[in-house]
Design a protein around this motif. Structure first.
Motif, PDB file in Angstrom:
ATOM      1  N   HIS A  14      -5.146   4.784   4.089  1.00 30.17           N
ATOM      2  CA  HIS A  14      -5.499   4.020   2.894  1.00 30.17           C
ATOM      3  C   HIS A  14      -4.450   2.962   2.560  1.00 30.17           C
ATOM      4  O   HIS A  14      -4.706   2.095   1.725  1.00 30.17           O
ATOM      5  CB  HIS A  14      -5.717   4.962   1.711  1.00 30.17           C
ATOM      6  CG  HIS A  14      -7.068   5.598   1.694  1.00 30.17           C
ATOM      7  ND1 HIS A  14      -8.156   5.024   1.078  1.00 30.17           N
ATOM      8  CD2 HIS A  14      -7.531   6.744   2.251  1.00 30.17           C
ATOM      9  CE1 HIS A  14      -9.217   5.788   1.230  1.00 30.17           C
ATOM     10  NE2 HIS A  14      -8.865   6.841   1.953  1.00 30.17           N
ATOM     11  N   ALA A  15      -3.297   3.024   3.199  1.00 32.92           N
ATOM     12  CA  ALA A  15      -2.264   2.010   2.995  1.00 32.92           C
ATOM     13  C   ALA A  15      -2.371   0.861   3.991  1.00 32.92           C
ATOM     14  O   ALA A  15      -1.569  -0.070   3.949  1.00 32.92           O
ATOM     15  CB  ALA A  15      -0.880   2.643   3.096  1.00 32.92           C
ATOM     16  N   GLY A  16      -3.352   0.916   4.899  1.00 33.99           N
ATOM     17  CA  GLY A  16      -3.568  -0.213   5.808  1.00 33.99           C
ATOM     18  C   GLY A  16      -3.777   0.118   7.262  1.00 33.99           C
ATOM     19  O   GLY A  16      -4.798  -0.258   7.850  1.00 33.99           O
ATOM     20  N   VAL A  21       5.474  10.222   0.859  1.00 27.32           N
ATOM     21  CA  VAL A  21       6.539   9.520   1.573  1.00 27.32           C
ATOM     22  C   VAL A  21       7.491   8.877   0.571  1.00 27.32           C
ATOM     23  O   VAL A  21       7.062   8.316  -0.443  1.00 27.32           O
ATOM     24  CB  VAL A  21       5.980   8.447   2.535  1.00 27.32           C
ATOM     25  CG1 VAL A  21       5.212   7.373   1.792  1.00 27.32           C
ATOM     26  CG2 VAL A  21       7.088   7.826   3.363  1.00 27.32           C
ATOM     27  N   THR A  22       8.771   9.019   0.846  1.00 25.57           N
ATOM     28  CA  THR A  22       9.799   8.324   0.077  1.00 25.57           C
ATOM     29  C   THR A  22      10.293   7.172   0.933  1.00 25.57           C
ATOM     30  O   THR A  22      10.850   7.380   2.011  1.00 25.57           O
ATOM     31  CB  THR A  22      10.973   9.259  -0.266  1.00 25.57           C
ATOM     32  OG1 THR A  22      10.491  10.349  -1.063  1.00 25.57           O
ATOM     33  CG2 THR A  22      12.043   8.513  -1.035  1.00 25.57           C
ATOM     34  N   LEU A  23      10.051   5.956   0.473  1.00 28.28           N
ATOM     35  CA  LEU A  23      10.397   4.790   1.271  1.00 28.28           C
ATOM     36  C   LEU A  23      11.906   4.585   1.332  1.00 28.28           C
ATOM     37  O   LEU A  23      12.627   4.826   0.356  1.00 28.28           O
ATOM     38  CB  LEU A  23       9.736   3.536   0.688  1.00 28.28           C
ATOM     39  CG  LEU A  23       8.212   3.457   0.789  1.00 28.28           C
ATOM     40  CD1 LEU A  23       7.707   2.173   0.146  1.00 28.28           C
ATOM     41  CD2 LEU A  23       7.755   3.537   2.238  1.00 28.28           C
ATOM     42  N   ALA A  24      12.380   4.132   2.481  1.00 22.80           N
ATOM     43  CA  ALA A  24      13.787   3.792   2.642  1.00 22.80           C
ATOM     44  C   ALA A  24      14.098   2.545   1.821  1.00 22.80           C
ATOM     45  O   ALA A  24      13.211   1.727   1.534  1.00 22.80           O
ATOM     46  CB  ALA A  24      14.095   3.542   4.119  1.00 22.80           C
ATOM     47  N   GLU A  25      15.354   2.395   1.444  1.00 22.85           N
ATOM     48  CA  GLU A  25      15.746   1.237   0.636  1.00 22.85           C
ATOM     49  C   GLU A  25      15.457  -0.074   1.356  1.00 22.85           C
ATOM     50  O   GLU A  25      15.122  -1.078   0.724  1.00 22.85           O
ATOM     51  CB  GLU A  25      17.231   1.328   0.273  1.00 22.85           C
ATOM     52  CG  GLU A  25      17.558   2.453  -0.701  1.00 22.85           C
ATOM     53  CD  GLU A  25      19.002   2.428  -1.130  1.00 22.85           C
ATOM     54  OE1 GLU A  25      19.746   1.515  -0.668  1.00 22.85           O
ATOM     55  OE2 GLU A  25      19.407   3.296  -1.917  1.00 22.85           O
ATOM     56  N   ASP A  26      15.601  -0.071   2.679  1.00 18.50           N
ATOM     57  CA  ASP A  26      15.369  -1.287   3.448  1.00 18.50           C
ATOM     58  C   ASP A  26      14.030  -1.223   4.188  1.00 18.50           C
ATOM     59  O   ASP A  26      13.863  -1.824   5.252  1.00 18.50           O
ATOM     60  CB  ASP A  26      16.507  -1.526   4.442  1.00 18.50           C
ATOM     61  CG  ASP A  26      16.736  -0.333   5.367  1.00 18.50           C
ATOM     62  OD1 ASP A  26      16.123   0.737   5.133  1.00 18.50           O
ATOM     63  OD2 ASP A  26      17.520  -0.479   6.322  1.00 18.50           O
ATOM     64  N   GLY A  68       0.812  -1.206   0.000  1.00 17.83           N
ATOM     65  CA  GLY A  68       0.000   0.000   0.000  1.00 17.83           C
ATOM     66  C   GLY A  68       0.847   1.258   0.000  1.00 17.83           C
ATOM     67  O   GLY A  68       0.551   2.219  -0.703  1.00 17.83           O
ATOM     68  N   LEU A  69       1.926   1.254   0.779  1.00 15.68           N
ATOM     69  CA  LEU A  69       2.789   2.433   0.865  1.00 15.68           C
ATOM     70  C   LEU A  69       3.472   2.714  -0.468  1.00 15.68           C
ATOM     71  O   LEU A  69       3.716   3.871  -0.815  1.00 15.68           O
ATOM     72  CB  LEU A  69       3.845   2.229   1.943  1.00 15.68           C
ATOM     73  CG  LEU A  69       3.339   2.164   3.382  1.00 15.68           C
ATOM     74  CD1 LEU A  69       4.488   1.828   4.321  1.00 15.68           C
ATOM     75  CD2 LEU A  69       2.692   3.474   3.794  1.00 15.68           C
ATOM     76  N   ALA A  70       3.776   1.679  -1.228  1.00 15.12           N
ATOM     77  CA  ALA A  70       4.458   1.866  -2.506  1.00 15.12           C
ATOM     78  C   ALA A  70       3.595   2.628  -3.503  1.00 15.12           C
ATOM     79  O   ALA A  70       4.111   3.210  -4.461  1.00 15.12           O
ATOM     80  CB  ALA A  70       4.855   0.507  -3.086  1.00 15.12           C
ATOM     81  N   CYS A  71       2.286   2.641  -3.259  1.00 13.67           N
ATOM     82  CA  CYS A  71       1.372   3.349  -4.161  1.00 13.67           C
ATOM     83  C   CYS A  71       1.260   4.835  -3.825  1.00 13.67           C
ATOM     84  O   CYS A  71       0.654   5.593  -4.584  1.00 13.67           O
ATOM     85  CB  CYS A  71      -0.026   2.717  -4.104  1.00 13.67           C
ATOM     86  SG  CYS A  71      -0.082   1.003  -4.668  1.00 13.67           S
ATOM     87  N   LEU A  72       1.826   5.243  -2.694  1.00 14.01           N
ATOM     88  CA  LEU A  72       1.744   6.641  -2.296  1.00 14.01           C
ATOM     89  C   LEU A  72       2.661   7.497  -3.169  1.00 14.01           C
ATOM     90  O   LEU A  72       3.725   7.071  -3.594  1.00 14.01           O
ATOM     91  CB  LEU A  72       2.141   6.801  -0.827  1.00 14.01           C
ATOM     92  CG  LEU A  72       1.260   6.086   0.201  1.00 14.01           C
ATOM     93  CD1 LEU A  72       1.795   6.334   1.601  1.00 14.01           C
ATOM     94  CD2 LEU A  72      -0.186   6.547   0.100  1.00 14.01           C
TER      95      LEU A  72
END
Length: 249
Positions: free
Chosen positions: A237-239, A169-174, A160-164
């Motif tokens: 909306h991401a969970g 938000v920019t997700l961390a590599e890990d 869900g977060l990847a769709c933001l």
């Protein structure tokens, strides 16, 4: 005392102008079934203080069993405390809620003013004055600096977060590693204000939060409520399900 705080918070919310949209959820018979398998709806709204802390939560639910809107602070609390129930609840927008309600035989979904009339037993949330983590006033040349935490029940769902959008938000590599505490970051700069935030895990699979630092260039905090709303809605909306918004400084 709690009743006085809630009434003051409701007045403060109303005084900010047009009320924001309600939060909508669908109830499903199977965990992760999605809106297509919905068998009920939940609408919610937080009660805020004048400085954007939450001090109450209103919840109303409609199901195909009783086909009537019922105010239920107990259900709002259970959504956040019981992971088994939380697995049967999914956030949706107003349009999807209207479609679901009609498909379940409820007809036209009532407007938000009418839905707010269903809120009759506000769940009081813990409230205290902001904990000062530094000197009073602003920092780095800003007249006012604040730190807020938006707390959510449930673990982060990377799908869900990847769709933001990256500006959320920019997700961390890990970020996929459950041991990673700061899963993502974001920021916003306006003509006068600077906002930065971190998306954090709090315990494996238990909770997460958005920690927002606000450097305000004037004495006005009008930009805070819309930004807190935007961040809360995006993560919801991401969970995870929002629990409260605290102010730390």
């Amino acid at each position: 005392m709690t009743g006085d705080l809630l009434r003051a918070g409701q007045a403060a919310t109303a005084s900010t102008g047009a009320q924001p949209a309600l939060d909508y959820y669908v109830i499903t018979p199977e965990a992760g079934a999605g809106a297509v398998r919905a068998e009920g709806l939940v609408v919610e709204e937080f009660v805020f203080t004048g400085d954007h802390r939450t001090i109450g939560l209103n919840t109303a639910a409609w199901s195909t069993d009783d086909r009537a809107w019922q105010s239920s602070a107990a259900f709002g609390r259970a959504m956040r405390e019981d992971p088994r129930l939380r697995a049967h609840v999914a956030a949706v927008g107003r349009t999807d809620a209207e479609t679901t309600y009609r498909r379940l035989g409820g007809g036209a979904l009532p407007g938000e003013t009418e839905l707010r009339e269903c809120f009759r037993d506000t769940l009081a949330l813990p409230d205290s004055a902001p904990l000062r983590l530094g000197p009073e006033g602003g920092s780095d040349g800003f007249p006012d600096s604040r730190v807020y935490r938006v707390l959510f029940a449930g673990d982060l769902r990377l799908s869900g977060l990847a769709c933001l959008a990256p500006e959320v938000v920019t997700l961390a590599e890990d970020a996929g590693d459950p041991r990673t505490r700061i899963a993502g970051t974001g920021g916003l700069r306006t003509a006068r204000d600077v906002f930065t935030w971190e998306l954090r895990r709090i315990g494996p699979g238990v909770a997460c939060c958005v920690d927002l630092t606000a450097h305000l260039g004037t004495t006005s905090d009008d930009a805070l409520r819309p930004l807190l709303r935007r961040l809360t809605t995006a993560i919801r909306h991401a969970g995870p399900i929002p629990v409260t918004i605290e102010r730390f400084s």
